[in-house]
Write an enzyme that holds these catalytic residues in place. Sequence first.
Site, short mmCIF file in Angstrom:
data_model
loop_
_atom_site.label_atom_id
_atom_site.label_comp_id
_atom_site.label_asym_id
_atom_site.label_seq_id
_atom_site.Cartn_x
_atom_site.Cartn_y
_atom_site.Cartn_z
N ARG A 102 -14.25 -8.23 0.81
CA ARG A 102 -12.81 -8.01 0.62
C ARG A 102 -12.07 -9.32 0.96
O ARG A 102 -11.11 -9.68 0.29
CB ARG A 102 -12.31 -6.89 1.55
CG ARG A 102 -12.88 -5.50 1.27
CD ARG A 102 -12.39 -4.93 -0.05
NE ARG A 102 -10.94 -4.93 -0.14
CZ ARG A 102 -10.15 -3.98 0.37
NH1 ARG A 102 -10.66 -2.94 0.98
NH2 ARG A 102 -8.83 -4.05 0.20
N CYS A 112 -16.38 2.37 0.01
CA CYS A 112 -15.27 1.46 0.31
C CYS A 112 -14.90 1.49 1.79
O CYS A 112 -14.31 0.53 2.29
CB CYS A 112 -14.06 1.83 -0.53
SG CYS A 112 -13.56 3.55 -0.35
N ARG A 117 0.89 -1.18 0.00
CA ARG A 117 0.00 0.00 0.00
C ARG A 117 0.92 1.22 0.00
O ARG A 117 1.68 1.42 0.96
CB ARG A 117 -0.92 0.00 1.22
CG ARG A 117 -1.66 1.31 1.37
CD ARG A 117 -2.81 1.26 2.36
NE ARG A 117 -3.96 0.58 1.79
CZ ARG A 117 -5.21 0.70 2.25
NH1 ARG A 117 -5.46 1.47 3.29
NH2 ARG A 117 -6.20 0.04 1.69
N HIS A 129 -7.03 1.03 -6.67
CA HIS A 129 -7.33 0.15 -5.52
C HIS A 129 -8.06 -1.08 -6.08
O HIS A 129 -9.26 -1.29 -5.87
CB HIS A 129 -8.22 0.91 -4.53
CG HIS A 129 -8.29 0.31 -3.17
ND1 HIS A 129 -7.63 -0.84 -2.82
CD2 HIS A 129 -8.96 0.71 -2.05
CE1 HIS A 129 -7.88 -1.12 -1.55
NE2 HIS A 129 -8.68 -0.20 -1.06
N GLN A 152 -10.25 -3.57 -3.96
CA GLN A 152 -11.50 -2.97 -3.50
C GLN A 152 -12.59 -3.10 -4.57
O GLN A 152 -13.70 -3.56 -4.30
CB GLN A 152 -11.27 -1.49 -3.19
CG GLN A 152 -12.52 -0.75 -2.76
CD GLN A 152 -13.01 -1.18 -1.39
OE1 GLN A 152 -12.25 -1.19 -0.44
NE2 GLN A 152 -14.28 -1.56 -1.28
N ASP A 158 -16.93 8.00 -2.08
CA ASP A 158 -15.69 7.80 -1.31
C ASP A 158 -15.29 9.15 -0.73
O ASP A 158 -15.91 10.19 -1.04
CB ASP A 158 -14.60 7.23 -2.25
CG ASP A 158 -13.31 6.88 -1.52
OD1 ASP A 158 -13.31 6.77 -0.27
OD2 ASP A 158 -12.27 6.72 -2.20
N1 NVA Z 1 -9.74 7.02 -1.72
C1 NVA Z 1 -9.47 6.55 -0.38
C2 NVA Z 1 -9.74 5.10 -0.28
C3 NVA Z 1 -9.54 4.51 1.10
C4 NVA Z 1 -9.79 3.04 1.14
C5 NVA Z 1 -8.03 6.86 -0.03
O1 NVA Z 1 -7.15 6.63 -0.86
O2 NVA Z 1 -7.78 7.34 1.08
N1 CP Z 2 -11.46 0.16 1.98
C1 CP Z 2 -10.20 0.03 2.44
O1 CP Z 2 -9.25 -0.20 1.71
O2 CP Z 2 -10.12 0.17 3.78
P1 CP Z 2 -8.76 0.31 4.60
O3 CP Z 2 -8.14 1.63 4.21
O4 CP Z 2 -9.19 0.28 6.04
O5 CP Z 2 -7.86 -0.82 4.25
#
Ligand code: NVA
Ligand code: CP
Length: 336
Positions: free
Chosen positions: A311, A283, A121, A148, A151, A243
């Site tokens: 997930r 998400c 990540r 992502h 997701q 989101d």
């Molecule tokens: N768009 C959000 C998704 C979190 C799962 C982010 O990148 O923070």
């Molecule tokens: N939706 C998602 O990726 O959640 P987290 O950021 O908690 O992993």
Amino acid sequence: MNPQLQNKAPVAATIFPQAFWCHDLISTRDLGPQGVQAVLHLAEIMKSRPSVFQRTLAGKQLVMFFEKPSLRTRLTFEAGMASLGGTAFFVDQTHGRIDAREKLSDIAHNLERWVDAIVLRTFAQDTIEGMAEYASVPVINALSDLEHPCQALADYFTLGERFGDLTNVRLAYVGDGNNVAHSLLLTCACLGSSIRVATPAGFAPSAQIVADAQEIAEGTGAEIELMTDPCAAVTGVDAIYTDAWASMGQEHEADQRAKIFPPYQVNRKLMIKAAPNAVFMHCLPAHRGEEVTDEVMDSENSMIFEQAENRLHVQKAILYLLLGGAVRLPARSAHA
Ligand code: NVA
Ligand code: CP
């Protein structure tokens, strides 16, 4: 659909993923339409018959480096790996970029000697691409600023459970044209489904991602529409998705964005423009009172926890496929 993945119960079947599989999951584009279908179909089998897969990754090891926080992604990879008999190690990388201490290629050449797969990540998509270039073991994108993929696969799996044939499902994404929007676009394209994306001017999805999704859509019959009007986007759709207005790494822009995005809030007024029984999706984590109201989050039509549950099942399918699981699927007994 790959015939090897067809669950022909009660006839036993063996699943051999190597026949069609890609090496890494950096982008949904790596899977293509056939790979996306395969992941969703295998996830369905794994969700309904988890005990069959209990030891399929025994002895396999996974390492996860996360530059950003996580609840769902971290725990579903850890729980998923454990439930397949494998082991996962987590490295908290939130204090600095993965390659701040040594070259990415040097890290990759260490990791490939110890573990069977790498989950990242990151902020930069380049970091994930670089790791995949240097490491001989599979690399999985667990979220970058650009995509992502895990997701969106879980989200479309969830839509499939609710609505059946995904080619008939109309999804509207309203809000920021971010990583989640990008992966929804690419997954929708692979599945031949239908998506409208409404964002404020200046916050549209990446032109490259849209072009790639449209190219895939030419082969699958998917319908992709981009717009700025959230009301037009949601009219008559089966699902509304939103989101965060400011993603991880954009916290310094949150105040500025909070002035621009309120027309894109998913509230009851917006939900009633969708089809009767339309579902709400997010998400998570959600910012209640910003991109979505409590009323919508907690409504009967909210699928947020189904998405979160799935997930797990979808990532188990991804791990199984990338790590070379091969299981003989026994015929269902009358009681199974
Ligand atoms: N768009 C959000 C998704 C979190 C799962 C982010 O990148 O923070
Ligand atoms: N939706 C998602 O990726 O959640 P987290 O950021 O908690 O992993």
